[in-house]
Every structure is written in C-alpha cells, then in structure tokens.
Design a protein around this motif. Structure first.
Motif, PDB file in Angstrom:
ATOM      1  N   ILE A 149     100.950   0.805  35.998  1.00 32.86           N
ATOM      2  CA  ILE A 149      99.779   1.530  37.300  1.00 32.86           C
ATOM      3  C   ILE A 149     100.839   3.533  37.144  1.00 32.86           C
ATOM      4  O   ILE A 149      99.940   3.932  36.739  1.00 32.86           O
ATOM      5  CB  ILE A 149     100.675   1.307  38.488  1.00 32.86           C
ATOM      6  N   ALA A 150     101.972   3.008  36.522  1.00 32.66           N
ATOM      7  CA  ALA A 150     102.266   4.298  35.958  1.00 32.66           C
ATOM      8  C   ALA A 150     101.557   5.010  35.314  1.00 32.66           C
ATOM      9  O   ALA A 150     101.628   6.559  35.193  1.00 32.66           O
ATOM     10  CB  ALA A 150     103.755   4.875  35.962  1.00 32.66           C
ATOM     11  N   HIS A 151     100.498   4.696  34.535  1.00 28.44           N
ATOM     12  CA  HIS A 151      99.495   4.748  33.350  1.00 28.44           C
ATOM     13  C   HIS A 151      97.895   4.382  33.765  1.00 28.44           C
ATOM     14  O   HIS A 151      97.078   5.041  33.111  1.00 28.44           O
ATOM     15  CB  HIS A 151     100.343   4.715  31.806  1.00 28.44           C
ATOM     16  N   ASN A 152      98.255   4.458  35.105  1.00 28.91           N
ATOM     17  CA  ASN A 152      96.799   3.976  35.677  1.00 28.91           C
ATOM     18  C   ASN A 152      95.849   3.004  34.902  1.00 28.91           C
ATOM     19  O   ASN A 152      94.786   2.747  35.165  1.00 28.91           O
ATOM     20  CB  ASN A 152      95.925   5.523  35.596  1.00 28.91           C
ATOM     21  N   ASP A 153      96.321   2.113  34.637  1.00 27.49           N
ATOM     22  CA  ASP A 153      96.197   1.448  33.826  1.00 27.49           C
ATOM     23  C   ASP A 153      95.954   0.122  34.740  1.00 27.49           C
ATOM     24  O   ASP A 153      96.889  -1.237  34.960  1.00 27.49           O
ATOM     25  CB  ASP A 153      96.827   0.652  32.944  1.00 27.49           C
ATOM     26  N   ARG A 154      94.952   0.018  35.512  1.00 26.09           N
ATOM     27  CA  ARG A 154      94.707  -1.468  36.399  1.00 26.09           C
ATOM     28  C   ARG A 154      94.822  -2.292  36.654  1.00 26.09           C
ATOM     29  O   ARG A 154      95.052  -3.002  37.274  1.00 26.09           O
ATOM     30  CB  ARG A 154      93.138  -0.451  37.250  1.00 26.09           C
ATOM     31  N   LYS A 155      94.411  -2.678  35.422  1.00 28.25           N
ATOM     32  CA  LYS A 155      94.306  -3.809  34.435  1.00 28.25           C
ATOM     33  C   LYS A 155      94.884  -4.496  34.380  1.00 28.25           C
ATOM     34  O   LYS A 155      95.757  -6.160  34.942  1.00 28.25           O
ATOM     35  CB  LYS A 155      92.715  -4.527  33.520  1.00 28.25           C
ATOM     36  N   ASN A 156      95.756  -3.880  33.627  1.00 22.39           N
ATOM     37  CA  ASN A 156      97.241  -4.495  32.761  1.00 22.39           C
ATOM     38  C   ASN A 156      98.693  -4.694  34.626  1.00 22.39           C
ATOM     39  O   ASN A 156      99.417  -5.345  34.952  1.00 22.39           O
ATOM     40  CB  ASN A 156      97.899  -3.556  32.351  1.00 22.39           C
ATOM     41  N   PHE A 157      98.179  -3.927  35.928  1.00 19.12           N
ATOM     42  CA  PHE A 157      99.029  -3.903  36.686  1.00 19.12           C
ATOM     43  C   PHE A 157      99.205  -4.662  36.871  1.00 19.12           C
ATOM     44  O   PHE A 157      99.647  -5.677  37.977  1.00 19.12           O
ATOM     45  CB  PHE A 157      98.804  -2.373  37.355  1.00 19.12           C
ATOM     46  N   LEU A 158      97.113  -5.333  38.108  1.00 18.48           N
ATOM     47  CA  LEU A 158      97.292  -7.030  38.671  1.00 18.48           C
ATOM     48  C   LEU A 158      96.929  -7.799  38.047  1.00 18.48           C
ATOM     49  O   LEU A 158      97.888  -8.438  38.457  1.00 18.48           O
ATOM     50  CB  LEU A 158      95.666  -6.325  38.700  1.00 18.48           C
ATOM     51  N   TRP A 159      97.076  -8.023  36.700  1.00 14.11           N
ATOM     52  CA  TRP A 159      97.493  -8.674  35.698  1.00 14.11           C
ATOM     53  C   TRP A 159      99.312  -9.191  35.699  1.00 14.11           C
ATOM     54  O   TRP A 159      99.209  -9.971  35.433  1.00 14.11           O
ATOM     55  CB  TRP A 159      96.933  -9.299  33.937  1.00 14.11           C
ATOM     56  N   GLY A 160     100.234  -8.053  35.590  1.00 17.02           N
ATOM     57  CA  GLY A 160     101.280  -8.026  35.533  1.00 17.02           C
ATOM     58  C   GLY A 160     101.994  -8.819  37.157  1.00 17.02           C
ATOM     59  O   GLY A 160     102.388  -9.895  37.300  1.00 17.02           O
ATOM     60  N   LEU A 161     101.051  -8.450  37.976  1.00 16.30           N
ATOM     61  CA  LEU A 161     101.487  -8.886  39.392  1.00 16.30           C
ATOM     62  C   LEU A 161     101.558 -10.323  39.324  1.00 16.30           C
ATOM     63  O   LEU A 161     102.229 -11.129  39.704  1.00 16.30           O
ATOM     64  CB  LEU A 161     100.733  -8.548  40.500  1.00 16.30           C
ATOM     65  N   VAL A 162     100.238 -11.170  38.137  1.00 20.68           N
ATOM     66  CA  VAL A 162      99.731 -12.376  38.648  1.00 20.68           C
ATOM     67  C   VAL A 162     100.954 -13.285  38.292  1.00 20.68           C
ATOM     68  O   VAL A 162     101.230 -13.694  38.587  1.00 20.68           O
ATOM     69  CB  VAL A 162      98.253 -12.867  38.506  1.00 20.68           C
ATOM     70  N   VAL A 163     101.226 -12.632  36.724  1.00 20.67           N
ATOM     71  CA  VAL A 163     102.134 -13.409  36.159  1.00 20.67           C
ATOM     72  C   VAL A 163     103.180 -13.656  36.696  1.00 20.67           C
ATOM     73  O   VAL A 163     104.111 -14.530  37.028  1.00 20.67           O
ATOM     74  CB  VAL A 163     102.005 -12.323  35.304  1.00 20.67           C
ATOM     75  N   THR A 164     103.519 -12.582  37.472  1.00 26.83           N
ATOM     76  CA  THR A 164     105.342 -11.962  37.840  1.00 26.83           C
ATOM     77  C   THR A 164     105.047 -13.213  39.419  1.00 26.83           C
ATOM     78  O   THR A 164     106.592 -13.727  39.251  1.00 26.83           O
ATOM     79  CB  THR A 164     105.623 -11.329  39.103  1.00 26.83           C
ATOM     80  N   ALA A 165     103.791 -13.117  40.326  1.00 22.40           N
ATOM     81  CA  ALA A 165     103.751 -13.527  41.019  1.00 22.40           C
ATOM     82  C   ALA A 165     104.105 -15.670  40.854  1.00 22.40           C
ATOM     83  O   ALA A 165     104.654 -16.764  41.393  1.00 22.40           O
ATOM     84  CB  ALA A 165     102.868 -13.945  42.119  1.00 22.40           C
ATOM     85  N   ILE A 166     103.515 -16.168  39.769  1.00 19.96           N
ATOM     86  CA  ILE A 166     102.847 -17.017  39.375  1.00 19.96           C
ATOM     87  C   ILE A 166     104.930 -18.131  38.649  1.00 19.96           C
ATOM     88  O   ILE A 166     105.030 -18.800  38.836  1.00 19.96           O
ATOM     89  CB  ILE A 166     102.238 -17.151  37.944  1.00 19.96           C
TER      90      ILE A 166
END
Lengths: 72, 212
Positions: free
Chosen positions: B90-107
């Motif tokens: 998200i610091a680099h405006n890469d929203r796709k990897n940002f959202l995926w990173g959050l999903v993986v972390t929550a799982i």
C-alpha cells in the motif's frame, strides 16, 4: 506519506522482508534444536532477543519514531 | 483566534505536512500503548518463571506437544511476513498485493488461533484432546493465562486486519496516507513479538516436568 519510490526500491524492501522472515525461521529452528539438546537458558533468551531485534527494527520500523524519513 | 490563524480552513482536508506530523504523533502514541501492554505480558512471564520451579529449584515446564508449538510459531512468523508485504504494497499504491497480503495474514492468524484453541487447549475434545486444563495446577493456570491473553490479542488483530481489508477494498488508503494500515501492521508485529518470548517460555525453557 512518502514520495513515490521506484519499483526497484519496492523490490528491495520486499527482499528485506523476505530476508528477515528467513532469519526468524532459522533462529526459531535453532532455538527448537537447542531446547531439545542442551537447553541453555541464556542462549534461549539471547536467541529471543535476536528475533525481537529483527521484528522491532525491520517489521515495526522503530526508527521511524525519531527519523525524518518515512518507514518505507 | 480565527481558523485561518490556526492554519485551518473550513472543510479543508489537512495538508501533507499536517498529515505527516499527525502520523508521527500517532506513532508515538502507539509505542506508548505497546509499553503499557508490555507490563501485562512481563507480569505473565514473571509468573511463569516464579512458579514453574522444580523440587530442586531448577526450571521446569509442562510436557506439551513440541510439534504443535513449533507449527503455530512458524505460522505466526509467516503471518508477520505477509503483513509486512501488505504494508509495503500500500505504501507503493499496489492495492492488489496489499489486499492479498491482508487476506493471507488473516488466514494465518486464524490458523494460529485454531492451533492454540483446538490443539493446545483441547476446546473441542471430539476433534483433539488438549494437553492441559486450566485447573491443572500451576501449569494449567499459567499456560492458559499466557496463551489466553495472547490469543485475545491475536483475535483483536484479526478484527483490525479484516476492517482494514474492508476499507481497502472500498478504496481507502494510499501510498501517501495509510496510517490505519501501518498501525494495524505494527500491532500485528507486536503480537508476534510477544510470542517470540512466550513460545520458549512455555514450550522450550526448562525440563519437561514428569517426562523421562
């Protein structure tokens, strides 16, 4: 917050995170091995502090508390 | 004093400099919060080292399943990595990897919780019989106190991550403004930091009491 950084900078930061994760995994395995063999309290605490250093420094960006630069 | 004198305008979104200054203050507040939480966790650690002592004064620990302890620890470490990736994205405006990173972390965070609650606590004995009960003397009380307080923080971290993911999907946060993501990320890493000390204290340090 910060100026947009080039893709190379982003790749470098990703690499740092990857490196830190590898270090944490290796130290955890070493910790586990030491516990099962000679179970030295001082070494276990030392290994815990090494892991804590990497997490606080690289993942939690503690330097951003006093540095003018942003965390990324 | 007029609003202009204070440097504000009616209905004006704060400037980049204001936002940076506010974020710096927020960071300090977050670390002060961590310091206050540290007293709670240090108290739990102190109770472990004070109470888990054998007849000869040597350090002991309950005879827990080492494999499940190691697995949940690795899972939590991996979740820190995915959270870090989400924050960088998200610091680099890469929203796709940002959202995926959050999903993986929550799982991974949920997997950690399941590992503790199902395997270690044995909350569902029809699936797995746990190793200790809270009433199992000083071992049960301290293990459940430490893992319970930590699991509560993991759970609240997952709630924060899901909230950030939901807001991120709706277009909130950007490379320039993502304090909410940063705060959630450092909270998650703090939860990992606590486990770095809890894991050896519960599973590794000392001799397994009653084991041969």
């Amino acid at each position: 917050m910060s100026e947009r950084k080039p893709p190379a900078a982003k790749a470098g930061i990703y690499r740092t995170g990857y490196f830190v994760a590898i270090v944490l995994a290796v130290v955890t395995v070493v910790e586990f091995y030491i516990a099962l063999t000679f179970n030295n309290f001082a070494i276990m605490i030392l290994l815990g502090l090494v892991k804590a250093y990497f997490v606080v420094n690289y993942f939690m960006h503690i330097k951003s508390l006093w540095s003018e630069e942003e965390s990324h | 004093m007029s609003a202009a004198a204070l440097g504000h305008k009616a209905g004006h979104v704060d400037s980049h400099d204001d936002y940076v200054a506010r974020t710096r203050r927020n960071r300090l507040g977050m670390w002060l919060f961590f310091a206050s939480e540290a007293f709670l966790f240090l108290g739990l650690l102190a109770s472990r080292f004070y109470l888990w002592v054998g007849e000869g004064g040597e350090m002991v620990r309950p005879d827990l399943d080492q494999i499940s302890g190691l697995v949940v620890t690795v899972v939590l470490l991996l979740s820190s990595y995915s959270m870090n990736r989400a924050e960088i994205a998200i610091a680099h405006n890469d929203r796709k990897n940002f959202l995926w990173g959050l999903v993986v972390t929550a799982i991974l965070g949920t997997a950690f919780l399941v590992g503790v609650v199902v395997w270690e606590w044995g909350m569902f004995p029809s699936i797995v019989k746990g190793h200790l009960k809270p009433t199992d003397g000083v071992f049960g009380a301290v293990v459940f106190g430490m893992t319970g307080m930590h699991a509560l923080h993991v759970l609240s971290g997952i709630v924060l991550i899901v909230n950030v993911w939901w807001l991120g999907r709706k277009g909130h946060f950007s490379g320039e403004r993502h304090w909410g993501v940063e705060a959630t990320a450092i909270y998650w890493h703090y939860v990992d930091l606590i486990w770095i000390f809890f894991y050896p204290a519960i599973y590794l340090i000392g001799h397994a009491y009653g084991a041969h």
